[in-house]
Structures are given as C-alpha cells and as structure tokens.
Enzyme design. Structure first.
Site, PDB file in Angstrom:
ATOM      1  N   CYS A 101       0.833  -1.217   0.000  1.00 28.66           N
ATOM      2  CA  CYS A 101       0.000   0.000   0.000  1.00 28.66           C
ATOM      3  C   CYS A 101       0.869   1.271   0.000  1.00 28.66           C
ATOM      4  O   CYS A 101       1.471   1.594  -1.016  1.00 28.66           O
ATOM      5  CB  CYS A 101      -0.992  -0.071   1.153  1.00 28.66           C
ATOM      6  SG  CYS A 101      -2.442   0.934   0.845  1.00 28.66           S
TER       7      CYS A 101
ATOM      8  N   HIS B 203      -3.315  -5.446   1.579  1.00 33.43           N
ATOM      9  CA  HIS B 203      -2.629  -5.681   2.870  1.00 33.43           C
ATOM     10  C   HIS B 203      -2.656  -7.151   3.280  1.00 33.43           C
ATOM     11  O   HIS B 203      -3.475  -7.529   4.142  1.00 33.43           O
ATOM     12  CB  HIS B 203      -3.339  -4.877   3.963  1.00 33.43           C
ATOM     13  CG  HIS B 203      -3.105  -3.408   3.900  1.00 33.43           C
ATOM     14  ND1 HIS B 203      -2.041  -2.779   4.511  1.00 33.43           N
ATOM     15  CD2 HIS B 203      -3.816  -2.430   3.293  1.00 33.43           C
ATOM     16  CE1 HIS B 203      -2.093  -1.483   4.294  1.00 33.43           C
ATOM     17  NE2 HIS B 203      -3.170  -1.242   3.555  1.00 33.43           N
TER      18      HIS B 203
ATOM     19  N   GLU C 122      -0.851  -8.606   5.335  1.00 32.69           N
ATOM     20  CA  GLU C 122      -0.540  -8.718   6.774  1.00 32.69           C
ATOM     21  C   GLU C 122      -1.789  -8.590   7.643  1.00 32.69           C
ATOM     22  O   GLU C 122      -1.733  -8.849   8.841  1.00 32.69           O
ATOM     23  CB  GLU C 122       0.519  -7.673   7.169  1.00 32.69           C
ATOM     24  CG  GLU C 122       0.035  -6.240   7.285  1.00 32.69           C
ATOM     25  CD  GLU C 122      -0.188  -5.533   5.940  1.00 32.69           C
ATOM     26  OE1 GLU C 122      -0.059  -6.190   4.880  1.00 32.69           O
ATOM     27  OE2 GLU C 122      -0.502  -4.330   5.962  1.00 32.69           O
TER      28      GLU C 122
END
Ligand code: GLN
Length: 204
Positions: free
Chosen positions: A88, A187, A189
């Site tokens: 991002c 994302h 994560e």
C-alpha cells in the site's frame, strides 16, 4: 530460515508485518534509522501514509531528484541488492510517481500510481484475487484494500502477478514484481493467509 527481515517502523501497520513473519518463524528487526539496515537480508515497507513516510525519510531541503539524500537514499541502495516488499503506502514509495508533490517516490519500480485511487476510507473493500503464483487452486486470496493506490502505468519489465476481478476495476494491476522488488496495493498482513509472505520469502 536463517534470514532476518527488516520492517520499516517509522509509521503505519508495521506490528502486523512483524506478527505475520513471527508466525512463519522468520526473524524480523524494526528499522528506524539507516544503521538498522546493516546486516539485514531484506525489507518490508508497510502501509501507512506515504506523505508522512516521505517526510520522515527525507530531510527537509535535502537532495535533488537524482539524489534525494538521507535515509531514503540508503533505502534505495539497499533495494538494489536485497528483496524489498512494499504494501500500500510502501508500494507508493517503491514506484516512480504518485502524482502528489508531498510524496517522494523512490523510483525503484517502473510503475505509476494514484494515491487513494479507489476512494477514501469509507470506500475500503475486500475482494478475492486469483494469484497464479500463490497456488491459487487451494483457494483465492482474500485481499484487503484500504485507501489503496491505483496502478495507472506499468513498465515493460514489471510483472503483474495479480489483477482485480471486480467489474468496476476489472483487470487493474494490484501486485507487481520486478526482480527483487515486490509491491502489493492490498494488505496481506491483515489476514491469516500467509501466502504472500511465503512468496516473498522465496525471493531470498
Ligand atoms: N492512502 C495511503 C497513502 O497514500 C495508503 C493507505 C495504506 O497504506 N493503507 O499513503
């Protein structure tokens, strides 16, 4: 795996990246100064705010477009010789241009983006991606987009690893790779699926 991955920890969701690699039993180190890069095998530039990250990385009035100076210059050197993954805001920094004078792109990845190109926070969305490099036959990858950059231009040497399948943004690139550089506008994560982390680890 006997490697140590740096997580740029100036701002943004760096603890989530640490947590994901911890689950994979891979050592990480928070990177807050140039010296923290010493001895690392690779680096993650997390999501956050590319404007803020730019301000923190580039000392005021330092450098020219060819020599941006400071921590940013050191990061650029590091990225020429080690695997680096930007998510991002991290993707924005890796690219060549983000169409925003407040953002200093490192210009490492031959691609251009528009910040917040899918809208603001209220337009954040999740969608399934078919990513052939991630053994997608098991299941598609559920990707989380939060004020994500929209990729508008990709150079001929950059490989597009995933594209949106959403009718509104059909075919737009969201995962890019060139040599030792990886960029995702979403994302990984923030999900339990560790396949993008595993893909990154295979780049070492
Ligand atoms: N819109 C943010 C930026 O421009 C990126 C958002 C994010 O990293 N989730 O930096």
């Amino acid at each position: 795996m006997n490697i140590s991955i740096g997580i740029l920890s100036l701002q943004g969701d760096f603890p989530k990246h640490e947590e994901a690699f911890r689950r994979l039993e891979v050592r990480t180190r928070q990177v807050r100064t140039e010296g923290d890069l010493d001895g690392l095998s690779g680096l993650v530039i997390p999501g956050g705010e590319s404007t803020t990250l730019s301000r923190l990385l580039i000392p005021a009035f330092a450098g020219t477009p060819d020599s941006i100076g400071g921590f940013a210059e050191r990061l650029r050197d590091f990225a020429t010789a080690h695997p680096v993954w930007g998510t991002c805001a991290g993707m924005i920094l890796l690219c060549k241009d983000a169409g925003d004078a407040r953002v200093t792109c490192l210009g490492l990845l031959d691609a251009e983006v528009i910040r917040n190109g899918y809208g603001g926070q209220v337009h954040s969305f999740e969608t399934d991606l078919a990513i052939p490099s991630l053994n997608e036959k098991v299941k598609p990858f559920r990707a989380v987009f939060i004020r994500a950059p929209r990729v508008t231009k990709v150079g001929p040497d950059v490989e597009v690893l995933a594209r949106l399948d959403d009718p509104r943004f059909h075919g737009e690139p969201v995962m890019l790779r060139r040599g030792n550089l990886l960029a995702t506008s979403f994302h990984p994560e923030l999900t339990d699926d560790l396949r993008v982390q595993q893909y990154f680890l295979e780049m070492f």
